[in-house]
Design a protein around this motif. Structure first.
Motif, mmCIF file in Angstrom:
data_model
loop_
_atom_site.group_PDB
_atom_site.id
_atom_site.type_symbol
_atom_site.label_atom_id
_atom_site.label_comp_id
_atom_site.label_asym_id
_atom_site.label_seq_id
_atom_site.Cartn_x
_atom_site.Cartn_y
_atom_site.Cartn_z
ATOM 1 N N SER A 174 8.678 1.583 -1.434
ATOM 2 C CA SER A 174 7.659 1.817 -2.455
ATOM 3 C C SER A 174 6.513 0.831 -2.320
ATOM 4 O O SER A 174 6.674 -0.290 -1.829
ATOM 5 N N GLN A 229 1.753 4.903 -8.063
ATOM 6 C CA GLN A 229 2.863 4.414 -7.255
ATOM 7 C C GLN A 229 2.982 5.276 -5.999
ATOM 8 O O GLN A 229 2.734 6.476 -6.032
ATOM 9 N N ARG A 236 10.747 8.853 -0.008
ATOM 10 C CA ARG A 236 12.082 9.259 -0.439
ATOM 11 C C ARG A 236 12.413 10.597 0.200
ATOM 12 O O ARG A 236 11.571 11.492 0.233
ATOM 13 N N HIS A 263 3.567 8.353 -10.903
ATOM 14 C CA HIS A 263 3.821 7.196 -11.763
ATOM 15 C C HIS A 263 5.009 7.490 -12.662
ATOM 16 O O HIS A 263 5.250 8.638 -13.045
ATOM 17 N N SER A 264 5.722 6.422 -12.988
ATOM 18 C CA SER A 264 6.811 6.513 -13.951
ATOM 19 C C SER A 264 6.361 5.881 -15.262
ATOM 20 O O SER A 264 5.341 5.182 -15.312
ATOM 21 N N ASN A 292 8.274 10.686 -15.845
ATOM 22 C CA ASN A 292 7.911 10.556 -14.442
ATOM 23 C C ASN A 292 7.072 11.737 -14.003
ATOM 24 O O ASN A 292 7.329 12.876 -14.391
ATOM 25 N N THR A 320 5.747 13.061 -10.246
ATOM 26 C CA THR A 320 5.901 12.853 -8.807
ATOM 27 C C THR A 320 5.216 13.977 -8.044
ATOM 28 O O THR A 320 5.375 15.152 -8.385
ATOM 29 N N SER A 322 12.846 9.253 -12.202
ATOM 30 C CA SER A 322 12.092 9.273 -10.940
ATOM 31 C C SER A 322 12.893 9.985 -9.854
ATOM 32 O O SER A 322 12.335 10.731 -9.041
ATOM 33 N N GLN A 323 14.209 9.773 -9.843
ATOM 34 C CA GLN A 323 15.043 10.466 -8.869
ATOM 35 C C GLN A 323 15.145 11.951 -9.200
ATOM 36 O O GLN A 323 15.143 12.796 -8.301
ATOM 37 N N ALA A 327 12.833 13.790 -10.660
ATOM 38 C CA ALA A 327 11.575 14.412 -10.247
ATOM 39 C C ALA A 327 11.520 14.581 -8.737
ATOM 40 O O ALA A 327 11.096 15.631 -8.224
ATOM 41 N N ALA A 328 11.950 13.555 -7.995
ATOM 42 C CA ALA A 328 11.959 13.664 -6.537
ATOM 43 C C ALA A 328 12.896 14.775 -6.080
ATOM 44 O O ALA A 328 12.600 15.505 -5.124
#
Length: 469
Positions: free
Chosen positions: A275, A282, A286, A294-295, A304, A306, A328-329, A331-332
């Motif tokens: 990161s 951000q 990943r 951004h989170s 989040n 993404t 965040s995970q 969203a990814a």
């Protein structure tokens, strides 16, 4: 719902729903909502459990915490694009008397200004902003933790300063400027400083028991530009589309590209996670993807946004608990599910409408020393230069209208590319930021720095004096 779910395949929709269902159940959060954006518009919305007895839709507000910082960064970049300020300006030039004025605007945007991570006690996110009525109260007696520009150190007070800068330059409140210059042009009518029904309440979930208690909802005062906003998945989907494509009423695509580029050296812990930080965004790697966004986290809420630019997919995840789901995970994962299940169909190849023969003669193979490169002329009016194989320095170059180009990314970002011609008009070499590219490796007739051995290429047994090294 912004657009029908049927725009995604049934299997993709079920995989998305399964992912947020697992996140809500295992994360033990009262509710969780998510939206996926593709091709610049929302194509899927999902929700688990309820807010006020109803499944939350894309119009239910949640607090978005530090995603607010991206909105503040947009306002600062607008001022830069108008020529009102320069990102290399020290803060003191536009907002005097803070005591930390040597930090530049770029450093504040990228969290390299050396400022403390938080305000002096008490915890600003759970106490009234009236306890910190001015910037002196936000900064305290020891506002700096590191020399300006030395390292990345995330700073909430830094964005309070940027919000105050916007107010000083515009002569209006940060809230008013944000509404007029960003929210209204982009149609973000459900994004606001204070909660507007329907909205979720923020909850703390006991770590060892399935019980909850409400979190306080505070006004943050001068800290508002760092984390005050409330929004919805519908509004943030539109904001994500703007961050991907730009909107000349707010910011051009070139400026957003600048915001997405890493602007601060990452710390060792950040490097382990792949990161970095740009200008209000951000940046991370990943699942083999470059993601930007951004989170956000404030008591009672996690958020989040993404974006996977190469896949043209974005995801927004909002939930109303202090801690729990790794949003965040999540969203990814939503981005990955869509990108892998329904890969982006590339735009059709099209030929150039008009041919510039002076540029066309540059196309083909070039050598930097003995390394082989290819220069291609593309239908978007750019030229690209990169290694024929493997990894190495590569960039697209934009014409400046005077026979030169400037690099858009990578090592050559901002560097000039120019054609050096001989007296007869033929091309001698390309000069890219002082690097000489020739048609043949160490071409003897080209102006190669240091010259070329007059004996030219030879076998190892032909080396003068028998030297082999």
């Amino acid at each position: 719902m912004t657009t029908p779910h049927e725009e995604l395949l049934p299997g993709t929709r079920r995989a998305l729903l399964h992912r947020i269902a697992v996140a809500q159940a295992e994360g033990r959060t009262p509710s969780l909502v998510a939206t996926v954006v593709r091709d610049g518009r929302a194509v899927w919305h999902g929700a688990r459990t309820s807010v006020d007895g109803h499944a939350p839709d894309e119009n239910v507000q949640y607090r978005i915490g530090s995603i607010t910082k991206t909105f503040t960064a947009v306002l600062v970049l607008r001022l830069r694009d108008e020529g009102v300020l320069d990102l290399n300006d020290p803060l003191e030039k536009h907002l005097p008397g803070t005591g930390v004025g040597e930090a530049t605007l770029a450093q504040l945007l990228s969290h390299t200004g050396g400022l403390a991570a938080e305000t002096p006690e008490p915890w600003w996110e759970r106490t009234p902003g009236s306890l910190r009525p001015g910037l002196a109260d936000v900064l305290g007696d020891r506002p700096l933790r590191h020399p300006a520009g030395r390292r990345h150190h995330y700073s909430n007070p830094g964005y309070a300063l940027l919000g105050a800068l916007v107010e000083q330059v515009r002569g209006a409140s940060w809230e008013e400027v944000l509404r007029r210059e960003v929210l209204e042009p982009l149609g973000l009518h459900r994004t606001s400083m204070r909660p507007e029904a329907p909205h979720a309440g923020g909850w703390a979930v006991h770590p060892w028991a399935d019980v909850v208690q409400p979190e306080p909802v505070e006004e943050y005062g001068p800290m508002a530009p760092a984390g005050q906003l409330w929004s919805t998945t519908g509004d943030l989907a539109r904001f994500a589309a703007f961050l991907m494509r730009g909107d000349d009423r707010v910011l051009a695509a070139d400026t957003l590209r600048e915001m997405r580029a890493p602007a601060a050296p990452a710390e060792a812990a950040d490097l382990a996670e792949g990161s970095a930080y740009g200008l209000g965004l951000q940046v991370l790697h990943r699942d083999g993807r470059l993601l930007v966004g951004h989170s956000g986290s404030v008591p009672g809420f996690l958020a989040n946004l993404t974006i996977a630019l190469d896949d043209d997919v974005a995801a927004v995840v909002l939930t109303n608990c202090t801690s729990g789901p790794a949003v965040s995970q999540v969203a990814a994962d939503l981005v990955r599910i869509v990108a892998e299940a329904e890969p982006r169909i590339p735009a059709p190849w099209r030929a150039l409408r008009e041919v510039d023969h002076g540029v066309l003669e540059l196309a083909g193979q070039w050598y930097w020393g003995t390394a082989a490169f290819a220069l291609r002329v593309t239908a978007d009016g750019l030229v690209s230069l990169g290694p024929l194989s493997g990894v190495g320095r590569r960039s697209r170059f934009q014409p400046l209208g005077d026979g030169t180009w400037t690099g858009l990314e990578g090592y050559f970002a901002g560097e000039p590319l120019r054609v050096v011609r001989r007296a007869d008009g033929s091309v001698d070499h390309l000069d890219v930021g002082s690097f000489v590219f020739t048609r043949e490796p160490y071409e003897e007739t080209a102006d190669v720095p240091g010259g070329v051995d007059p004996e030219g290429w030879r076998g190892i047994g032909q080396v003068s004096g028998g030297r082999t090294g």
